[in-house]
Motif scaffolding. Structure first.
Motif, PDB file in Angstrom:
ATOM      1  N   TYR A   1       0.726  -1.398  -0.326  1.00 49.91           N
ATOM      2  CA  TYR A   1      -0.563  -0.117   0.448  1.00 49.91           C
ATOM      3  C   TYR A   1       0.531   1.322   0.195  1.00 49.91           C
ATOM      4  N   GLU A   2       1.910   0.860  -0.776  1.00 55.36           N
ATOM      5  CA  GLU A   2       2.941   2.213  -0.289  1.00 55.36           C
ATOM      6  C   GLU A   2       2.781   3.410  -1.702  1.00 55.36           C
ATOM      7  N   ILE A   3       2.583   4.199  -1.748  1.00 53.87           N
ATOM      8  CA  ILE A   3       2.016   4.803  -3.233  1.00 53.87           C
ATOM      9  C   ILE A   3       3.811   4.854  -4.342  1.00 53.87           C
ATOM     10  N   ALA A   4       3.137   4.843  -5.825  1.00 56.04           N
ATOM     11  CA  ALA A   4       4.117   4.485  -6.614  1.00 56.04           C
ATOM     12  C   ALA A   4       3.784   5.762  -7.603  1.00 56.04           C
ATOM     13  N   TRP A   5       2.748   5.994  -7.792  1.00 63.17           N
ATOM     14  CA  TRP A   5       2.376   7.160  -8.871  1.00 63.17           C
ATOM     15  C   TRP A   5       1.123   7.712  -8.599  1.00 63.17           C
ATOM     16  N   PHE A   6       1.163   9.175  -8.521  1.00 61.50           N
ATOM     17  CA  PHE A   6      -0.585   9.368  -8.922  1.00 61.50           C
ATOM     18  C   PHE A   6      -0.537  10.419  -9.343  1.00 61.50           C
ATOM     19  N   ASN A   7      -2.080  10.852 -10.553  1.00 59.56           N
ATOM     20  CA  ASN A   7      -1.969  12.275 -11.349  1.00 59.56           C
ATOM     21  C   ASN A   7      -2.211  13.141 -10.747  1.00 59.56           C
ATOM     22  N   PRO A   8      -2.018  14.239 -11.165  1.00 63.91           N
ATOM     23  CA  PRO A   8      -2.621  15.699 -10.562  1.00 63.91           C
ATOM     24  C   PRO A   8      -3.814  15.949 -10.353  1.00 63.91           C
ATOM     25  N   ALA A   9      -4.901  15.209  -9.971  1.00 70.05           N
ATOM     26  CA  ALA A   9      -6.464  15.367  -8.906  1.00 70.05           C
ATOM     27  C   ALA A   9      -5.720  14.690  -7.675  1.00 70.05           C
ATOM     28  N   ALA A  10      -4.900  13.445  -8.264  1.00 76.19           N
ATOM     29  CA  ALA A  10      -5.203  13.233  -7.041  1.00 76.19           C
ATOM     30  C   ALA A  10      -4.070  13.934  -5.420  1.00 76.19           C
ATOM     31  N   LYS A  11      -3.061  14.498  -6.547  1.00 73.09           N
ATOM     32  CA  LYS A  11      -1.821  15.725  -5.514  1.00 73.09           C
ATOM     33  C   LYS A  11      -2.404  16.484  -4.814  1.00 73.09           C
ATOM     34  N   GLN A  12      -4.059  16.971  -5.662  1.00 77.26           N
ATOM     35  CA  GLN A  12      -4.701  18.389  -5.621  1.00 77.26           C
ATOM     36  C   GLN A  12      -5.917  18.041  -4.176  1.00 77.26           C
ATOM     37  N   LEU A  13      -6.872  16.395  -4.348  1.00 81.06           N
ATOM     38  CA  LEU A  13      -7.544  16.142  -3.848  1.00 81.06           C
ATOM     39  C   LEU A  13      -6.682  15.834  -2.281  1.00 81.06           C
ATOM     40  N   PHE A  14      -5.630  15.030  -2.649  1.00 77.68           N
ATOM     41  CA  PHE A  14      -5.509  14.670  -1.214  1.00 77.68           C
ATOM     42  C   PHE A  14      -4.016  14.956  -0.324  1.00 77.68           C
ATOM     43  N   ASN A  15      -3.593  16.288  -1.201  1.00 73.56           N
ATOM     44  CA  ASN A  15      -2.837  17.185  -1.071  1.00 73.56           C
ATOM     45  C   ASN A  15      -1.347  16.807  -0.967  1.00 73.56           C
ATOM     46  N   LEU A  16      -1.070  16.001  -1.966  1.00 71.75           N
ATOM     47  CA  LEU A  16       0.011  14.975  -2.071  1.00 71.75           C
ATOM     48  C   LEU A  16       1.665  16.086  -2.740  1.00 71.75           C
ATOM     49  N   HIS A  17       2.630  15.251  -2.754  1.00 68.82           N
ATOM     50  CA  HIS A  17       3.455  15.716  -3.102  1.00 68.82           C
ATOM     51  C   HIS A  17       5.053  14.539  -3.602  1.00 68.82           C
ATOM     52  N   SER A  18       4.507  15.155  -4.819  1.00 68.81           N
ATOM     53  CA  SER A  18       5.614  13.996  -5.741  1.00 68.81           C
ATOM     54  C   SER A  18       7.351  13.500  -4.673  1.00 68.81           C
ATOM     55  N   ARG A  19       7.715  14.874  -4.317  1.00 67.43           N
ATOM     56  CA  ARG A  19       9.150  14.179  -3.831  1.00 67.43           C
ATOM     57  C   ARG A  19       9.061  13.523  -2.736  1.00 67.43           C
ATOM     58  N   ILE A  20       7.880  13.404  -1.549  1.00 66.42           N
ATOM     59  CA  ILE A  20       8.230  13.625  -0.761  1.00 66.42           C
ATOM     60  C   ILE A  20       6.938  12.254  -0.131  1.00 66.42           C
ATOM     61  N   ASP A  21       5.949  12.237  -1.150  1.00 63.83           N
ATOM     62  CA  ASP A  21       4.989  10.930  -0.751  1.00 63.83           C
ATOM     63  C   ASP A  21       4.890   9.885  -1.524  1.00 63.83           C
ATOM     64  N   ILE A  22       5.346   9.748  -2.339  1.00 58.54           N
ATOM     65  CA  ILE A  22       6.316   8.691  -3.092  1.00 58.54           C
ATOM     66  C   ILE A  22       6.851   7.736  -2.079  1.00 58.54           C
ATOM     67  N   GLY A  23       6.139   6.967  -1.818  1.00 56.66           N
ATOM     68  CA  GLY A  23       7.135   5.436  -1.225  1.00 56.66           C
ATOM     69  C   GLY A  23       6.087   5.021   0.388  1.00 56.66           C
ATOM     70  N   GLN A  24       5.266   6.355   0.567  1.00 57.98           N
ATOM     71  CA  GLN A  24       4.743   6.298   1.944  1.00 57.98           C
ATOM     72  C   GLN A  24       3.702   5.499   1.294  1.00 57.98           C
ATOM     73  N   ARG A  25       3.493   4.680   2.867  1.00 59.64           N
ATOM     74  CA  ARG A  25       1.680   4.453   2.971  1.00 59.64           C
ATOM     75  C   ARG A  25       0.977   4.999   3.000  1.00 59.64           C
ATOM     76  N   ILE A  26      -0.226   4.316   1.828  1.00 58.07           N
ATOM     77  CA  ILE A  26      -1.796   5.294   1.745  1.00 58.07           C
ATOM     78  C   ILE A  26      -1.977   5.839   3.120  1.00 58.07           C
ATOM     79  N   ASP A  27      -1.957   4.894   3.958  1.00 59.95           N
ATOM     80  CA  ASP A  27      -2.793   5.465   5.415  1.00 59.95           C
ATOM     81  C   ASP A  27      -1.812   5.804   6.156  1.00 59.95           C
ATOM     82  N   ASN A  28      -1.112   6.274   6.192  1.00 61.94           N
ATOM     83  CA  ASN A  28      -0.075   7.290   6.794  1.00 61.94           C
ATOM     84  C   ASN A  28      -0.298   9.189   6.249  1.00 61.94           C
ATOM     85  N   LEU A  29      -1.058   9.131   5.034  1.00 64.27           N
ATOM     86  CA  LEU A  29      -1.798   9.955   4.640  1.00 64.27           C
ATOM     87  C   LEU A  29      -3.170  10.333   4.331  1.00 64.27           C
ATOM     88  N   ILE A  30      -3.771   9.270   3.925  1.00 61.60           N
ATOM     89  CA  ILE A  30      -5.283   8.979   4.503  1.00 61.60           C
ATOM     90  C   ILE A  30      -5.285   9.115   6.105  1.00 61.60           C
TER      91      ILE A  30
END
Ligand code: ADP
Length: 445
Positions: free
Chosen positions: A130-159
């Protein structure tokens, strides 16, 4: 098959290509030439040895060229003769094919990325942990994700919501999950699309659900508002009925009937609005099935006034996992759903017919429902029966006091209890309405 495996131009029996055969012939001719020189100069061994040495040096020289080309392949293959020319030619073809395949793959990938970037839905690719491998700009906006730090993070650490963590853990992704995240209402779908790969697609449904809420409030308010004038009319009709002469008695009776019908419709509309708007039910409350069924049965017997044979059948012989039979949720809602099914069976079964209120339990599910020997339903109506105001025969429904909302209420109650409605019917033979409560869900509650 052998021909298909052998490379073009190969000798199927010896496995030797014509180029190699030619190369051996050249080598043998060269050695023969050196042998002749050896005979002429009376030094066969040294001439043969020098001949072989020249061949080895030439081979090493070509090997070196090959090695250099392999380290940095390009369009220009080294100049060579004999079998080496053929080898370079084959390698160049392979290199060309690979480049073409790579270009095609890159273009497919970039097209995929372009389209997922353009998707209005937030899309996130997760790996098996459940670690983030890729996301699109809509996901970036909706979940406030950042490519550099959030790739590789577990999704339940962010949501970070308990219901989302639970949803991931249960792995039952058929049903989407609705969440409130930073004042936004979000609907999330998870799809497992290959071994250990998950695709999350999510959408902001805040405005949609606000509109839905407004619609529900409107229906609920309108229904409540209608109640007061209806009560007044009902009072006057009753008052007039007492003093009515013969010719006005019948119209007043008809008016009273219609007032009851309107009251029933209003009550059911209010009930539906309530079911839709109250967020969840308390799934930890036990509802004893025995009590529930006996209460519904007693109510049906008094309503039916001996017009049908109604029986209660509780069959638990296939259940080994629990001692007492329980459902979890709201007793009142479950009772209302079963009463609606039983009232329908009474309404749509001719006098003298059989009606069975049943419980069938095994280790997979507890099923409760109603079976009748009534008029039955044609199969094309079955998928639409739970729609509001859907009636097969409006006149008939009215005549027996139906509102067209009974099964819609049943469906809502079952959805709220994570149960499914199964309808089976044959015209002229009767119908079965079964509510399935899967045990896995019951135990998790
Ligand atoms: P209604 O108040 O009209 O009965 P419901 O939503 O309860 O509305 O049912 C929708 C329609 O499904 C009914 O109008 C009737 O035609 C059909 N129906 C429901 N239950 C039965 C049954 N047990 N046997 C035959 N038809 C049924």
């Amino acid at each position: 098959m052998a021909a298909a495996i052998a490379s073009p131009g190969s000798n199927g029996e010896t496995g030797m290509t014509p180029q190699l055969q030619r190369e051996i012939a050249v080598l043998l001719s060269w050695l023969f030439f050196m042998l002749m020189l050896g005979v002429i100069f009376d030094s066969i061994a040294s001439f043969l040895l020098s001949g072989l040495l020249v061949y080895v040096v030439w081979t090493l020289y070509n090997l070196n060229k090959l090695n250099k080309w392999l380290a940095k392949p390009s369009k220009h293959t080294p100049e060579a003769i004999g079998v080496w020319d053929e080898i370079f030619y084959q390698l160049y073809n392979l290199y060309k094919r690979q480049r073409k395949a790579r270009r095609k793959l890159t273009s497919i990938l970039s097209r995929f990325q372009k389209s997922t970037k353009a998707l209005p839905y937030a899309t996130i690719v997760l790996n098996e942990f459940y670690e983030i491998a890729w996301f699109n700009p809509a996901a970036k906006q909706l979940f406030n994700l950042h490519s550099r730090i959030d790739i590789g993070q577990r999704i339940d650490n962010l949501i970070r919501l308990p219901e989302f963590a639970q949803y991931l853990l249960k792995k039952q992704y058929k049903k989407p999950l609705k969440l409130m995240l930073q004042k936004k209402k979000i609907i999330i779908n998870i799809t497992k699309y290959s071994e250990g790969q998950y695709l999350i697609s999510a959408r902001d449904i805040t405005s949609l659900s606000q509109m839905d809420e407004m619609r529900r409030d409107f229906i609920s308010n309108a229904s409540h508002e209608l109640r007061t004038p209806l009560t007044v009319i009902s009072g006057y009709v009753e008052f007039l009925s007492h003093k009515a002469k013969d010719e006005t008695k019948i119209p007043l009776e008809k008016m009273a009937e219609q007032i009851i019908r309107m009251n029933n419709i209003i009550s059911e509309l209010i009930e539906l609005a309530r079911l839709e708007s109250s967020v969840t039910i308390d799934h930890s409350v036990k509802v004893e099935i025995d009590t529930l069924m006996n209460d519904v049965y007693a109510e049906a017997i008094s309503l039916d006034k001996n017009r049908h044979h109604i029986e209660l059948d509780i069959d638990t012989k296939n259940l080994t996992r629990i001692d007492s039979l329980y459902l979890y949720g709201s007793y009142d809602e479950l009772r209302m759903a079963l009463s609606n099914l039983l009232t329908n069976a009474i309404r749509y079964t001719p006098q003298g017919g059989d009606i069975k209120l049943f419980v069938a339990a095994n280790d997979a599910a507890i099923s409760v429902g109603v079976q009748d020997t009534g008029e039955g339903i044609n199969y094309e109506h079955i998928p639409r029966l739970t729609e509001r105001f859907y009636r097969i025969d409006e006149g008939r429904s009215r005549e027996v006091g139906g509102t067209g909302l009974g099964l819609a209420i049943v469906k809502h109650v079952l959805d709220r209890h994570s149960a499914n409605l199964h309808i089976q019917s044959e015209p002229g033979k009767g119908s079965l309405f079964r509510c399935d409560f899967p045990l896995s869900r019951l135990e998790n509650q």
